[in-house]
Design a protein around this motif. Structure first.
Motif, short mmCIF file in Angstrom:
data_model
loop_
_atom_site.label_atom_id
_atom_site.label_comp_id
_atom_site.label_asym_id
_atom_site.label_seq_id
_atom_site.Cartn_x
_atom_site.Cartn_y
_atom_site.Cartn_z
N ALA A 411 -8.49 43.99 88.70
CA ALA A 411 -9.65 43.13 88.89
C ALA A 411 -9.61 42.40 90.23
CB ALA A 411 -9.74 42.12 87.75
N TYR A 412 -10.79 41.98 90.68
CA TYR A 412 -10.91 41.21 91.90
C TYR A 412 -11.00 39.71 91.64
CZ TYR A 412 -11.52 44.58 95.77
OH TYR A 412 -11.33 45.51 96.76
N TYR A 413 -10.67 39.26 90.44
CA TYR A 413 -10.75 37.84 90.13
C TYR A 413 -9.79 37.53 89.00
CZ TYR A 413 -14.18 40.37 87.29
OH TYR A 413 -14.80 41.31 86.52
N CYS A 414 -9.51 36.25 88.82
CA CYS A 414 -8.65 35.83 87.71
C CYS A 414 -9.14 34.48 87.20
CB CYS A 414 -7.19 35.74 88.15
SG CYS A 414 -6.79 34.31 89.18
N TRP A 415 -8.73 34.18 85.98
CA TRP A 415 -9.09 32.92 85.31
C TRP A 415 -7.80 32.14 85.09
CZ3 TRP A 415 -13.55 30.55 84.13
CH2 TRP A 415 -13.56 29.58 83.12
N TRP A 416 -7.75 30.93 85.64
CA TRP A 416 -6.55 30.11 85.54
C TRP A 416 -6.81 28.95 84.59
CZ3 TRP A 416 -3.78 27.46 90.32
CH2 TRP A 416 -2.56 26.91 89.90
N ASP A 417 -6.22 29.02 83.41
CA ASP A 417 -6.20 27.86 82.51
C ASP A 417 -5.18 26.89 83.09
OD1 ASP A 417 -8.00 28.72 80.37
OD2 ASP A 417 -6.52 30.29 80.00
N LEU A 418 -5.66 25.77 83.58
CA LEU A 418 -4.84 24.87 84.39
C LEU A 418 -3.74 24.19 83.59
CD1 LEU A 418 -7.74 23.29 86.45
CD2 LEU A 418 -5.98 24.84 87.34
N PRO A 419 -2.72 23.68 84.29
CA PRO A 419 -1.69 22.88 83.61
C PRO A 419 -2.34 21.74 82.83
CG PRO A 419 -1.05 23.32 85.87
CD PRO A 419 -2.45 23.81 85.74
N SER A 420 -1.72 21.35 81.74
CA SER A 420 -2.35 20.40 80.81
C SER A 420 -2.68 19.06 81.44
CB SER A 420 -1.44 20.19 79.59
OG SER A 420 -0.17 19.69 79.99
N ARG A 421 -1.99 18.67 82.50
CA ARG A 421 -2.24 17.37 83.11
C ARG A 421 -3.38 17.42 84.12
NH1 ARG A 421 1.56 13.44 82.20
NH2 ARG A 421 0.93 12.38 84.12
#
Length: 483
Positions: A411-421
């Motif tokens: 893929a040419y993109y990604c989804w980053w579920d950020l650190p909890s803080r």
């Protein structure tokens, strides 16, 4: 109206941002709607948005909207606010690396494309190529498009193909024809942002449908329809944007069963499917086996249109395969919908220019589309390797600085579920202050779905070296909050 009226209005909006009335990541109204709400001229609204952009308070993308970009405090505690400020106080880069846009261009692509265009510049050929084109294009264009859209065991019938100026127009024509003002269309709860803009403009209500690791959940689609009937469902079964997930054979069959049972028409967006080798599709068509392919790449699959051909309008384009500025949108429609989609394309003035159609035919026939497609698959894989290295992503998707990345090796993109803080809006603002633009999760949330604390990172547009440096900056920003 005074010449400095736009500055006064811009000051008012800036004050709302500073007070927190307009939160970071929040989408502003369209300029026309803003003008009506503020009682100003459209031309003044345009200047207001330009002034807010110049001040660095908002960031916008054509077709997606304008979003607040300022680093306003967020209800996440003093520690988070201090760390966000610390991250944003780093030395700003002289220019912004834009990881919001996602337009892949590979070396040698222009040279390949120019060869196909050269014959069109002959006066006798150019005259015909610059005439108007019907939504159905030409027989040559339909045959070429059928070859482009063919996915192992499935090939659309050329006489059922229609053309738009680009993929966005193809989606707009499909949704407006199928739903109409006041209609309801199901979408993945995190979806392609431009679909939200299209729906708003044509008066269609988007209904968010739950997704999992294979995309749209069939049971959730059925439940959404039972709550209030849906006229259509917009779905991305292959490399869904923004999550990069792909529905397997069983999931596609289940979705097909639901749309058949409830009489829903699916608008299948296959724009990014070209990145999956040989597909999505195998010689066995809908009966292709489940399971991962070589090197972690999903085994190719036939499109949803192969599972429910009488209920599916497949839309695609050459924008990502070749170039966004000289492109063609394609619609493969069921026989009973060809006429209504033709009317929709005409009424919306969304038909493809004849020059673009003729260029597309030549690029398909001379091998340019195939060659550039292969180059972009290799390019996407290389950028994914940079992502894993510079952001520190392990095999399970865990990021060294915290959180989890969801993506696909092609893929040419990604989804980053950020650190909890981290909350998404302060993270986007802190990254922007360091010269890197990413898209907040709120931009993808449909129909009131709760915006996640995540960002989408587009990997396609910057040069490789700039991409690597930008990803390192994002890792540094995340580390500040995690520390």
């Amino acid at each position: 109206m005074r010449r400095d009226e736009f500055r006064r209005v811009a000051d008012e909006v800036a004050a709302e941002i500073g007070s927190g009335a307009l939160r970071p990541g929040e989408r502003l109204p369209t300029q026309r709607a803003f003008a009506r709400a503020r009682g100003i001229a459209n031309s003044t609204a345009i200047r207001v948005y330009g002034e807010l952009t110049r001040r660095g308070l908002v960031v916008g993308e054509v077709g997606r909207g304008t979003f607040v970009r300022a680093t306003a405090p967020h209800a996440g505690g003093a520690a988070l606010t201090e760390r966000a400020a610390a991250a944003a106080s780093g030395p700003p880069d002289p220019g912004t690396v834009n990881l919001e846009l996602n337009y892949p261009v590979t070396p040698g692509q222009s040279e390949l494309m120019s060869k196909g265009l050269a014959p069109l510049l002959r006066p006798d050929v150019l005259l015909d190529a610059t005439r108007t084109a019907a939504p159905a294009g030409t027989p040559r264009a339909r045959e070429a498009a059928a070859d482009v859209l063919a996915r192992a065991g499935w090939r659309p019938e050329p006489e059922r193909l229609l053309f738009a100026g680009n993929g966005r127009q193809a989606i707009a024509a499909a949704l407006s024809s199928l739903c109409g003002p006041g209609g309801r269309a199901g979408v993945e709860e995190l979806t392609y942002p431009l679909v939200k803009s299209i729906a708003e403009r044509i008066g269609v209500r988007l209904v968010p449908v739950a997704v999992d690791e294979q995309g749209m959940v069939p049971e959730a689609l059925a439940e959404a329809h039972r709550s209030a009937p849906l006229s259509a469902v917009y779905v991305q079964p292959t490399l869904q944007n923004p999550l990069s997930v792909t529905a397997r054979e069983g999931r596609r069959a289940q979705l097909a069963a639901v749309i058949r049972e409830y009489g829903i028409v699916a608008v299948e967006d296959a724009t990014w499917g070209f990145l999956v080798p040989d597909g999505p599709g195998t010689a066995d068509g809908p009966g292709a086996a489940d399971g991962p392919g070589a090197a972690g790449v999903p085994a190719p699959l036939a499109p949803l249109a192969a599972y429910a051909p009488e209920r599916t309008v497949l839309v695609d384009s050459l924008s990502k395969r070749l170039a966004p500025g000289l492109t063609v949108g394609m619609l493969a429609a069921p026989a009973e919908l060809v006429d209504v989609l033709t009317d929709g394309l005409r009424s919306g003035a969304w038909t493809a220019p004849a020059f673009n159609l003729e260029a597309a035919v030549r690029w398909v026939r001379d091998g340019t589309v195939a060659a550039v497609t292969e180059a972009k698959r290799a390019d996407a894989a290389a950028r994914q390797r940079i992502l894993r290295e510079r952001l520190g992503v392990d095999a399970a998707g865990r990021v060294r600085a915290g959180g989890r990345v969801r993506t696909d090796p092609g893929a040419y993109y990604c989804w980053w579920d950020l650190p909890s803080r981290w909350r998404a809006e302060p993270f986007v603002a802190a990254a922007a202050a360091r010269g890197v633009a990413v898209t907040p999760g709120a931009a993808f949330a449909a129909g009131g779905h709760l915006a996640p604390d995540a960002v989408r990172i587009g990997l396609a547009s910057p040069p490789m070296e700039a991409l690597g440096e930008a990803l390192e900056v994002l890792a540094e920003v995340a580390e500040v909050a995690a520390g």
